[in-house]
Design an enzyme around this catalytic site. Structure first.
Site: not given
Ligand code: UGA
Length: 427
Positions: A31, A152-153, A205, A209, A251, A261, A264, A328
């Site tokens: 890094d 990545e997921f 990807k 998202n 949902l 993620c 952005k 973030r």
């Molecule tokens: C998200 C994706 O879920 C991952 O699959 C992906 O790999 C990642 O981005 C990435 O691109 O690296 P993440 O940002 O860690 O993951 O968070 P999530 O769990 O998806 O939640 C995102 C936002 O949506 C949070 O603020 C969460 O509170 C909100 N959310 C999620 C809701 O308001 N309702 C839901 O039903 C689910």
């Protein structure tokens, strides 16, 4: 087993590297941040991810994972190089590929031998980036390379678990030999593996998202409509989720999506689509919906408390969701800003994200516990789905708060157990 170099030790690089090492590969990571390198080499991850510290220490002890001081040292033994650097938003929403360009330039400069390496982009990049940015730099340096993309997921907070037990793997390859090498890295994975071309893998990807963001924005809008019609979102959701084409997951309505993620990536796709003449009106709508959804929580407080001037409001959950210290694009920022602009006193609490949030918004007082934040409060907004918050009881609110107005912005509490509390949610 392969010899892998990881470039970029953010959550994605570190968790992917530790997962590869756990599965028996030999990993050397690097890094540009020397403090980060030193901490990780000592077994101290610089951010919170469930299980990462113990897993990192184990692979360090087994000497299957090490941290290099230079790019040259990192790529020396490798046959595969994963690029895991960030691709943040520029101010116009477009994707900033500066860190990726720098990483590839530094890789090209450090690549002094004639060994053929497979360079794999794991960073989230718009379709065409691997071929348009990475390939020309390596070609100009006349390095013998193959090119792949492996999005990545990983969900933050559960990134290690997702890296160790993925539910699908998407591989983009510039030819059959690259595809064979990439598949070999994931030999032990027990999930569908989809192999395609480089540009399509990049697109998958963003498609994923963008769809997840659309699901959340749809749930939020549906919940708002349920409020307008005076019906329960929970019941509508149950009926809706019975359609196998829809399914009930992702949902959960509330104060909108945040994180590093979803916002952005949707913005980057919209900006890139517009530049190419595609008007992505649906995704523009998703962003617009999300930008105003947090106001629903403020409206609930005002319905219960009237003017918020001089009111003491607790904000529980400062990270963008539970189980992470990442702030973030957290919805806690616009919520707190709006409350402050209305003259409220805001007391925040988060199990991990307090210091990071303070750096963003020093006007918010940070409490040491949920109980301290609730003490004497006129209202509380639950902004992140931390497990500890879902264990709060009606008694906790009734004993601590001056007026027990609870706005559950993440649907984590059971309304049936909130007797005596002025309990509100969205939908
Ligand atoms: C998200 C994706 O879920 C991952 O699959 C992906 O790999 C990642 O981005 C990435 O691109 O690296 P993440 O940002 O860690 O993951 O968070 P999530 O769990 O998806 O939640 C995102 C936002 O949506 C949070 O603020 C969460 O509170 C909100 N959310 C999620 C809701 O308001 N309702 C839901 O039903 C689910």
């Amino acid at each position: 087993m392969a010899s892998i170099a990881i470039v970029g030790l953010g959550p994605v690089g570190l968790c992917s590297g530790v997962a590869f090492a756990t599965q028996g590969h030999r990993v050397v990571a690097v890094d540009i941040d020397s403090k980060r390198r030193q901490e990780i080499a000592r077994g101290k991850p610089p951010f919170y991810e469930k299980g990462i510290e113990a897993a990192l220490r184990k692979v360090l002890r087994q000497k299957r994972f090490s941290v290099a001081e230079t790019m040259e040292e990192a790529i020396g033994p490798s046959t595969v190089v994963f690029l895991c650097v960030g691709t943040p938003s520029r101010s116009d929403g477009s994707m900033d590929d500066g860190a990726l360009r720098d990483a590839v330039k530094s890789l090209a400069a450090a690549w002094k031998d004639e060994k053929r390496r497979t360079v794999v982009v794991k960073s989230t990049v718009l379709p065409g980036t691997a071929d348009g940015v990475v390939r020309p730099i390596l070609e100009a340096a006349r390095r013998p390379f193959r090119l792949g993309v492996n999005p990545e997921f990983l969900r933050e907070g559960r990134a290690l678990e997702d890296a160790l037990r993925p539910d699908r793997i998407v591989l983009g390859a510039d030819g059959p030999e690259t595809a064979r090498i990439l598949k070999g890295l994931y030999r032990s994975a027990k999930c569908p593996l989809f192999s395609t071309d480089v540009k399509t893998a990049e697109a998958v990807k963003y498609a994923t998202n963008a769809f997840l963001a659309t699901k959340v924005a749809f749930a939020d809008e549906l919940a708002n409509l349920c409020d307008a019609f005076g019906i329960s979102y929970d019941e509508v959701h149950k009926g809706l989720g019975l359609d196998p084409r829809i399914n009930p997951r992702f949902l959960v309505p509330g104060v909108g999506f945040g994180g590093s993620c979803l916002p952005k990536d949707v913005r980057a796709l919209v900006a890139a689509g517009r530049r190419r003449g595609a008007e992505p009106v649906l995704l523009e709508g998703v962003l617009a919906q999300n930008d105003q959804q947090y106001l629903r929580a403020i409206a609930r407080l005002e319905e219960e408390l009237g003017d918020l001037k001089g009111k003491r409001i607790a904000l529980l959950g400062l990270a963008f969701k539970g189980d992470t210290d990442d702030v973030r694009e957290t919805r806690a920022v616009p919520i707190a800003r709006t409350l402050l602009s209305k003259g409220a006193l805001v007391i925040g609490y988060d199990p991990l994200a307090g210091p990071a949030f303070s750096a963003l918004l020093p006007e918010v007082k940070i409490a040491d516990s949920a109980k301290e934040a609730l003490d004497g409060a006129d209202g509380v907004v639950l902004q992140a789905d931390w497990p500890a918050f879902s264990r709060l009881t009606a008694k906790d609110f009734l004993t601590a708060m001056a007026t027990p107005v609870v706005v559950d912005g993440r649907r984590i509490l059971d309304p049936k157990k909130m007797q005596g509390v002025r309990f509100r949610r969205i939908g």
